[in-house]
Scaffold this active site. Structure first.
Site, short mmCIF file in Angstrom:
data_model
loop_
_atom_site.label_atom_id
_atom_site.label_comp_id
_atom_site.label_asym_id
_atom_site.label_seq_id
_atom_site.Cartn_x
_atom_site.Cartn_y
_atom_site.Cartn_z
CB VAL A 127 -0.93 0.00 1.24
CG1 VAL A 127 -1.91 -1.17 1.17
CG2 VAL A 127 -0.14 -0.05 2.54
CG HIS A 149 -4.05 -5.87 0.22
ND1 HIS A 149 -2.99 -6.62 0.70
CD2 HIS A 149 -4.96 -6.75 -0.24
CE1 HIS A 149 -3.27 -7.90 0.56
NE2 HIS A 149 -4.45 -8.01 -0.02
C1 BV8 Z 1 -11.21 -11.11 2.38
C2 BV8 Z 1 -3.79 -3.53 3.99
C3 BV8 Z 1 -13.34 -11.94 2.23
C4 BV8 Z 1 -3.95 -2.82 5.26
C5 BV8 Z 1 -3.73 -5.94 4.37
C6 BV8 Z 1 -8.22 -18.32 6.99
C7 BV8 Z 1 -7.65 -18.88 5.87
C8 BV8 Z 1 -7.52 -18.14 4.70
C9 BV8 Z 1 -7.98 -16.82 4.64
C10 BV8 Z 1 -8.54 -16.27 5.77
C11 BV8 Z 1 -8.66 -17.00 6.94
N1 BV8 Z 1 -9.22 -16.19 7.86
C12 BV8 Z 1 -9.47 -15.00 7.32
C13 BV8 Z 1 -9.09 -15.03 6.04
C14 BV8 Z 1 -9.18 -13.95 5.05
C15 BV8 Z 1 -8.08 -12.92 5.30
C16 BV8 Z 1 -6.72 -13.56 5.37
O1 BV8 Z 1 -6.17 -13.95 4.34
N2 BV8 Z 1 -6.19 -13.69 6.59
C17 BV8 Z 1 -4.89 -14.33 6.73
C18 BV8 Z 1 -4.03 -13.53 7.70
C19 BV8 Z 1 -5.09 -15.76 7.18
N3 BV8 Z 1 -8.12 -12.06 4.14
C20 BV8 Z 1 -8.94 -10.99 4.14
O2 BV8 Z 1 -9.61 -10.66 5.09
C21 BV8 Z 1 -9.05 -10.25 2.82
N4 BV8 Z 1 -10.43 -10.06 2.53
O3 BV8 Z 1 -10.82 -12.25 2.37
O4 BV8 Z 1 -12.52 -10.80 2.27
C22 BV8 Z 1 -14.73 -11.54 2.19
C23 BV8 Z 1 -15.61 -12.42 1.60
C24 BV8 Z 1 -16.92 -12.09 1.56
C25 BV8 Z 1 -17.37 -10.90 2.09
C26 BV8 Z 1 -16.48 -10.02 2.70
C27 BV8 Z 1 -15.14 -10.34 2.74
C28 BV8 Z 1 -8.40 -8.88 2.94
C29 BV8 Z 1 -6.91 -9.05 3.12
C30 BV8 Z 1 -6.24 -7.67 3.06
C31 BV8 Z 1 -5.79 -7.28 4.44
N5 BV8 Z 1 -5.03 -6.03 4.32
N6 BV8 Z 1 -3.10 -4.79 4.26
C32 BV8 Z 1 -2.62 -2.33 5.76
O5 BV8 Z 1 -1.59 -2.48 5.09
O6 BV8 Z 1 -2.66 -1.76 6.87
S1 BV8 Z 1 -2.83 -7.36 4.51
C33 BV8 Z 1 -1.16 -7.07 4.75
O7 BV8 Z 1 -0.58 -8.37 4.58
C34 BV8 Z 1 -0.45 -6.21 3.71
O8 BV8 Z 1 -1.25 -5.80 2.63
C35 BV8 Z 1 0.63 -7.15 3.19
O9 BV8 Z 1 1.04 -6.87 1.92
C36 BV8 Z 1 -0.13 -8.41 3.24
C37 BV8 Z 1 0.61 -9.67 3.01
O10 BV8 Z 1 1.79 -9.65 3.79
P1 BV8 Z 1 3.18 -9.70 2.95
O11 BV8 Z 1 3.15 -8.61 1.94
O12 BV8 Z 1 3.39 -11.07 2.45
O13 BV8 Z 1 4.22 -9.30 4.06
P2 BV8 Z 1 4.85 -10.26 5.16
O14 BV8 Z 1 5.55 -9.40 6.15
O15 BV8 Z 1 3.82 -11.25 5.61
O16 BV8 Z 1 5.93 -11.11 4.34
C38 BV8 Z 1 7.05 -10.46 3.77
C39 BV8 Z 1 7.90 -11.55 3.15
O17 BV8 Z 1 9.01 -10.92 2.51
C40 BV8 Z 1 8.47 -12.51 4.18
O18 BV8 Z 1 8.27 -13.84 3.72
C41 BV8 Z 1 9.97 -12.18 4.21
O19 BV8 Z 1 10.77 -13.33 4.34
C42 BV8 Z 1 10.18 -11.60 2.83
N7 BV8 Z 1 11.24 -10.60 2.76
C43 BV8 Z 1 11.64 -9.72 3.71
N8 BV8 Z 1 12.64 -8.94 3.21
C44 BV8 Z 1 12.84 -9.35 1.92
C45 BV8 Z 1 11.97 -10.41 1.64
N9 BV8 Z 1 11.93 -11.02 0.44
C46 BV8 Z 1 12.80 -10.60 -0.49
N10 BV8 Z 1 13.66 -9.58 -0.30
C47 BV8 Z 1 13.72 -8.94 0.89
N11 BV8 Z 1 14.59 -7.94 1.06
#
Ligand code: BV8
Ligand code: ZN
Length: 244
Positions: free
Chosen positions: A103, A119
């Protein structure tokens, strides 16, 4: 220099339709904390406490303080070599889609053009009730939350947990995932859905799946090529291979 499989080298020369999914890892080298890493944003706070509608209704000020803190962070950062390498990839391939979970707006700042912000974007605001964009100043120092002309509270224009992703972004992202010959998943822990299902969809539809990430993720086992390292190091090397 990384070694790439022959199949990937061939696709870098021949692919027409390419898609990339990025996550917070791509912005880490710009100084933007990731979500789940050890310096992660969620460390001090928990996602459920802040990036949700309930949190905003229960404590709008706390949620705004967290976003103002992140905006402050992001206002002083610049794109890194990984962002610029993605611009070069976009210039090289005939049909290129950049799908981002981030974002922070750094892809656009680097010059990427065909971007789908799944997002939302932390620099934009909108009305919580009517959804109208809000261009005004956000000042929560006096404790009150800015209001829309309809009376609704103003909120950041990002997608919270439990909220639907913008239709344009999610439809475009699945179209690109369905038809890509080559799909890169870069800097994402592949835990948040529906974004995390896009690389899987691409692979199921015949794409060659490349993962570039610091550490293994649930995608690593199904990827055709999993490159573990920094995106700011690896992506420019892939661009070099294009030029060979
Ligand atoms: C929806 C915006 C449905 C806000 C964000 C159970 C199972 C499956 C799904 C779900 C569940 N329970 C709930 C859900 C749905 C839920 C979800 O997926 N939850 C997860 C946590 C289990 N999803 C939702 O709610 C979505 N909506 O499903 O709606 C619906 C259906 C009907 C009616 C109504 C609704 C909405 C999801 C959006 C949430 N918003 N962000 C804000 O930013 O404040 S999510 C947030 O996480 C960010 O957007 C971020 O981008 C996103 C993902 O995280 P990553 O980008 O992957 O970042 P992370 O730190 O996790 O990882 C970074 C990686 O980079 C690491 O692996 C690291 O090793 C690596 N790294 C680090 N440095 C480097 C590197 N790699 C390379 N080079 C480097 N230098
Ligand atoms: Zn309104």
């Amino acid at each position: 220099m990384i070694e790439l499989p022959e199949k990937l080298l061939k696709l870098l020369r021949t692919a027409k339709k390419v898609a990339v999914l990025t996550g917070a890892g791509v912005s880490a080298e710009s100084g933007v904390p990731t979500f789940r890493g050890d310096e992660g944003l969620w460390k001090k706070f928990r996602a459920e406490e802040l990036a949700t509608v309930e949190a905003f209704m229960r404590n709008s000020r706390l949620v705004w303080e967290w976003y103002m803190y992140r905006r402050e962070l992001i206002s002083s950062v610049k794109p890194n070599a990984g962002h610029y390498a993605l611009v070069e990839l976009e210039n090289h391939f005939e049909d290129f889609t950049l799908i981002t979970q981030n974002v922070d707006g750094l892809h656009r700042a680097a010059g990427s053009r065909n971007i789908l912000e799944l997002h939302g974007n932390i620099t934009r605001n909108k009305c919580f009730d009517c959804g109208q964009p809000f261009e005004g100043e956000i000042d929560i120092s006096r404790g009150d939350i800015p209001r829309c002309e309809c009376g609704g509270k103003i909120r950041p224009d990002v997608v919270w947990f439990g909220e639907l992703l913008p239709a344009h972004a999610i439809n475009g992202a699945f179209d690109a995932s369905d038809t890509a010959e080559l799909f890169f998943s870069v800097g994402t822990s592949a835990l948040v859905h529906p974004a995390a299902s896009m690389p899987v969809t691409a692979k199921r539809n015949g794409a060659y799946l490349v993962e570039i990430n610091r550490e293994p993720t649930p995608l690593s086992d199904i990827a055709d090529c999993a490159l573990h390292g920094k995106s700011g190091d690896i992506l420019p090397q892939i661009v070099e291979k294009l030029k060979e």
